[in-house]
Scaffold this motif. Structure first.
Motif, PDB file in Angstrom:
ATOM      1  N   CYS A  15       3.931   1.815   6.750  1.00  0.00           N
ATOM      2  CA  CYS A  15       3.711   3.230   7.038  1.00  0.00           C
ATOM      3  C   CYS A  15       2.261   3.579   6.687  1.00  0.00           C
TER       4      CYS A  15
ATOM      5  N   CYS B  12       7.744   1.800  -0.955  1.00  0.00           N
ATOM      6  CA  CYS B  12       7.500   2.624   0.235  1.00  0.00           C
ATOM      7  C   CYS B  12       7.768   4.109  -0.022  1.00  0.00           C
ATOM      8  N   PRO B  13       6.761   4.958   0.276  1.00  0.00           N
ATOM      9  CA  PRO B  13       6.894   6.403   0.004  1.00  0.00           C
ATOM     10  C   PRO B  13       7.646   7.184   1.088  1.00  0.00           C
TER      11      PRO B  13
ATOM     12  N   CYS C  82       2.234   3.174   2.532  1.00  0.00           N
ATOM     13  CA  CYS C  82       2.119   1.771   2.119  1.00  0.00           C
ATOM     14  C   CYS C  82       0.759   1.206   2.502  1.00  0.00           C
TER      15      CYS C  82
ATOM     16  N   ASP D 142       7.044  -2.964   0.412  1.00  0.00           N
ATOM     17  CA  ASP D 142       6.115  -3.633   1.323  1.00  0.00           C
ATOM     18  C   ASP D 142       5.323  -4.647   0.519  1.00  0.00           C
TER      19      ASP D 142
END
Ligand SMILES: [Zn+2]
Length: 212
Positions: free
Chosen positions: A97, A177-178, A113, A37
Motif C-alpha cells: 500500500c 500494514c496500516p 507500507c 509486508d
C-alpha cells in the motif's frame, strides 16, 4: 524494541533489522488478522533484494510454503521459509500500500507500507525511492481458475507465526500494514512481533546491535 531478542512492530509501524546467514526470525501476529509486508535486501548491496517475481520463477508457485526459499534479483537464495503456524496464506502478488492508494481512497497522507519500507531502509543507512514487491505474510489472496483474485481479510488467529532463516547476510524490513479502510487487516491494524534467534555458533552475538 522490547528486549534484546524481541522487536515489536507497532500497529501501522515498521522495524528494520540485520540477520546473518543461518540466523532465524519469527514473525508473530499477537492479536490475529494482521498483514505484514516483508522485504529483504542483501547486506552490503541495496541493489540486490528479495524478488517475488524471481522467486515465483524458481519455485513455480504463486505463494510461499514452508521448505521453499525466496530468491534475489541475482537469483540467490536469501531467505528460507522454515515454519508456518498460521492458516498458510501469504501473498506475493499485491503491491505494498502506498500514498497513491490512500489518496484514491480519500485519505491522502495516510501511513503506508511503501513509506514504512523507505523509513526502515533509511534507518539501516539505505536510501532508496524504490518500493519492491513485498512478501505479504498472513495476507489472504486467492486466484480463481480464470485468474481473478479474491482478497479476504487476514485469517490469522492470535499467536499465529511464521519462521524464516537467512540464507545470506541481509537487511530485513517488516511493515505492520496500516490499511484500515479496506478490510485486509481483519478488525483494523495491530502490532506484529519479531523474535530473532541465533544459530548455535552465534548465541553470544549482540542481537540488539542488529536492530536498525
Ligand atoms: Zn500495507
Amino acid at each position: 524494541m522490547t528486549d534484546a531478542h524481541t522487536i515489536t512492530v507497532s500497529a501501522s509501524g515498521v522495524e528494520a533489522f540485520r540477520v546473518n546467514a543461518g540466523q532465524t526470525f519469527r514473525i508473530t501476529d499477537p492479536e490475529g488478522g494482521q498483514v505484514g509486508d516483508l522485504f529483504a535486501y542483501a547486506a552490503g548491496d541495496p541493489e540486490e533484494w528479495l524478488s517475488a517475481s524471481h522467486t515465483r520463477a524458481v519455485v513455480s508457485r504463486l505463494f510461499p510454503k514452508p521448505g521453499e526459499q525466496f530468491f534475489t534479483t541475482q537469483r540467490r537464495p536469501i531467505l528460507t521459509f522454515r515454519q508456518d503456524r498460521s492458516p498458510g496464506r501469504h501473498d506475493m502478488l499485491i503491491a505494498a500500500c502506498d500514498a497513491a492508494r490512500y489518496a484514491d481512497l480519500g485519505r491522502p497522507g495516510h501511513a503506508s507500507c511503501a513509506q514504512n519500507l523507505l523509513t526502515g531502509l533509511a534507518r539501516c543507512g539505505i536510501y532508496s525511492h524504490a518500493v519492491q514487491q513485498p512478501v505479504n505474510v498472513f495476507m489472504d489472496v486467492q486466484p480463481s481458475d480464470t485468474g481473478d483474485l479474491t482478497w479476504t481479510p487476514a485469517t490469522t488467529s492470535p499467536g499465529d507465526f511464521v519462521v524464516f532463516e537467512a540464507a545470506i547476510d541481509c537487511v530485513v524490513v517488516l511493515s505492520a500494514c496500516p490499511q484500515d479502510i479496506t478490510p485486509v487487516n481483519h478488525g483494523g491494524p495491530t502490532p506484529l512481533v519479531v523474535t530473532l534467534r541465533d544459530s548455535a555458533s552465534q548465541q553470544n552475538a549482540p542481537v540488539f546491535d542488529r536492530v536498525c
